[in-house]
Scaffold this motif. Sequence first.
Motif, short mmCIF file in Angstrom:
data_model
loop_
_atom_site.label_atom_id
_atom_site.label_comp_id
_atom_site.label_asym_id
_atom_site.label_seq_id
_atom_site.Cartn_x
_atom_site.Cartn_y
_atom_site.Cartn_z
N GLN A 1 0.83 -1.20 0.00
CA GLN A 1 0.00 0.00 0.00
C GLN A 1 0.87 1.26 0.00
OE1 GLN A 1 -2.77 -0.03 3.24
NE2 GLN A 1 -3.39 -2.15 2.88
N TYR A 2 0.28 2.33 -0.44
CA TYR A 2 0.92 3.64 -0.37
C TYR A 2 0.56 4.31 0.94
CZ TYR A 2 1.90 3.33 -5.36
OH TYR A 2 2.37 2.94 -6.58
N PHE A 3 1.41 5.22 1.39
CA PHE A 3 1.11 6.01 2.57
C PHE A 3 1.76 7.38 2.41
CE2 PHE A 3 5.10 3.92 3.43
CZ PHE A 3 5.86 4.89 4.07
N THR A 4 1.24 8.33 3.13
CA THR A 4 1.84 9.66 3.14
C THR A 4 2.12 10.08 4.57
OG1 THR A 4 -0.30 10.79 3.25
CG2 THR A 4 0.62 10.39 1.06
N ILE A 5 3.12 10.90 4.72
CA ILE A 5 3.43 11.51 6.01
C ILE A 5 3.44 13.00 5.76
CG2 ILE A 5 5.13 11.78 7.86
CD1 ILE A 5 6.07 8.94 7.24
N ASN A 6 2.42 13.69 6.26
CA ASN A 6 2.32 15.13 6.01
C ASN A 6 1.88 15.85 7.28
OD1 ASN A 6 -0.21 14.01 5.94
ND2 ASN A 6 -1.02 15.39 4.41
N ARG A 7 2.74 16.66 7.77
CA ARG A 7 2.48 17.50 8.94
C ARG A 7 3.30 18.78 8.79
NH1 ARG A 7 -1.53 16.52 12.42
NH2 ARG A 7 -0.29 17.19 14.16
N ALA A 8 3.08 19.67 9.70
CA ALA A 8 3.84 20.93 9.70
C ALA A 8 5.28 20.67 10.19
CB ALA A 8 3.15 21.94 10.61
N ARG A 9 6.05 21.71 10.24
CA ARG A 9 7.43 21.62 10.72
C ARG A 9 7.47 21.08 12.15
NH1 ARG A 9 10.09 26.01 11.69
NH2 ARG A 9 12.10 25.11 11.21
N GLN A 10 8.53 20.32 12.42
CA GLN A 10 8.83 19.84 13.78
C GLN A 10 7.80 18.84 14.33
OE1 GLN A 10 11.78 20.58 15.41
NE2 GLN A 10 12.27 21.46 13.42
N TYR A 11 7.16 18.07 13.46
CA TYR A 11 6.22 17.04 13.90
C TYR A 11 6.81 15.64 13.80
CZ TYR A 11 2.00 19.66 14.90
OH TYR A 11 1.07 20.50 15.47
N GLY A 12 8.07 15.50 13.42
CA GLY A 12 8.72 14.20 13.42
C GLY A 12 8.67 13.44 12.12
N LYS A 13 8.46 14.11 11.02
CA LYS A 13 8.41 13.44 9.72
C LYS A 13 9.75 12.78 9.39
CE LYS A 13 7.26 17.22 7.65
NZ LYS A 13 7.17 18.15 8.77
N THR A 14 10.82 13.52 9.48
CA THR A 14 12.14 12.98 9.17
C THR A 14 12.53 11.90 10.17
OG1 THR A 14 12.80 15.08 8.19
CG2 THR A 14 14.58 13.58 8.82
N THR A 15 12.24 12.12 11.43
CA THR A 15 12.53 11.13 12.47
C THR A 15 11.78 9.83 12.17
OG1 THR A 15 12.92 12.84 14.12
CG2 THR A 15 12.37 10.64 14.94
N THR A 16 10.52 9.93 11.78
CA THR A 16 9.73 8.75 11.45
C THR A 16 10.31 8.02 10.25
OG1 THR A 16 7.72 9.74 12.36
CG2 THR A 16 7.43 7.94 10.80
N LEU A 17 10.65 8.75 9.20
CA LEU A 17 11.20 8.11 8.01
C LEU A 17 12.56 7.47 8.28
CD1 LEU A 17 10.18 10.64 5.23
CD2 LEU A 17 9.28 8.34 5.61
N ASN A 18 13.40 8.10 9.08
CA ASN A 18 14.69 7.50 9.43
C ASN A 18 14.50 6.23 10.25
OD1 ASN A 18 16.19 9.42 8.07
ND2 ASN A 18 16.49 10.70 9.86
N ALA A 19 13.57 6.25 11.19
CA ALA A 19 13.28 5.06 12.00
C ALA A 19 12.68 3.96 11.13
CB ALA A 19 12.33 5.41 13.15
N LEU A 20 11.83 4.34 10.18
CA LEU A 20 11.24 3.36 9.26
C LEU A 20 12.32 2.71 8.39
CD1 LEU A 20 8.64 2.08 8.22
CD2 LEU A 20 8.47 3.96 6.58
N GLU A 21 13.27 3.51 7.97
CA GLU A 21 14.39 2.98 7.18
C GLU A 21 15.10 1.86 7.95
OE1 GLU A 21 18.59 4.55 5.20
OE2 GLU A 21 17.15 6.00 5.98
N HIS A 22 15.37 2.09 9.23
CA HIS A 22 16.04 1.08 10.06
C HIS A 22 15.14 -0.14 10.29
CE1 HIS A 22 19.56 3.52 10.77
NE2 HIS A 22 18.78 4.53 11.09
N THR A 23 13.84 0.11 10.44
CA THR A 23 12.89 -0.98 10.67
C THR A 23 12.79 -1.90 9.46
OG1 THR A 23 11.59 0.39 12.19
CG2 THR A 23 10.47 -1.50 11.21
N LEU A 24 12.78 -1.33 8.27
CA LEU A 24 12.58 -2.10 7.05
C LEU A 24 13.87 -2.70 6.49
CD1 LEU A 24 10.07 0.22 5.16
CD2 LEU A 24 9.56 -1.82 6.52
N ALA A 25 15.01 -2.24 6.95
CA ALA A 25 16.30 -2.62 6.35
C ALA A 25 16.58 -4.12 6.40
CB ALA A 25 17.43 -1.85 7.01
N ASN A 26 16.02 -4.82 7.37
CA ASN A 26 16.27 -6.27 7.48
C ASN A 26 15.52 -7.07 6.42
OD1 ASN A 26 17.96 -5.95 9.69
ND2 ASN A 26 16.27 -6.09 11.14
#
Length: 75
Positions: free
Chosen positions: A36-61
Amino acid sequence: MGKTFNVSADCKPELHYMVDISGKLRQIKVMVDEGQYFTINRARQYGKTTTLNALEHTLANEYVVIHLDFQLLGK
């Protein structure tokens, strides 16, 4: 050195106080597993980059993760 509050870049759990986003990461992983597709859209300082970086580590295996940053492309 103890943890600090971070308001200027992505948060790193070992360095910064942050909200537990493991539930959010599990939900996104289910969507990725199902194709499925998903979007992450919020204003500044809501953790978008933090979420994507954590997701990268989660999916890397299980996935080949390609990290693209278009932020400096137009400069």
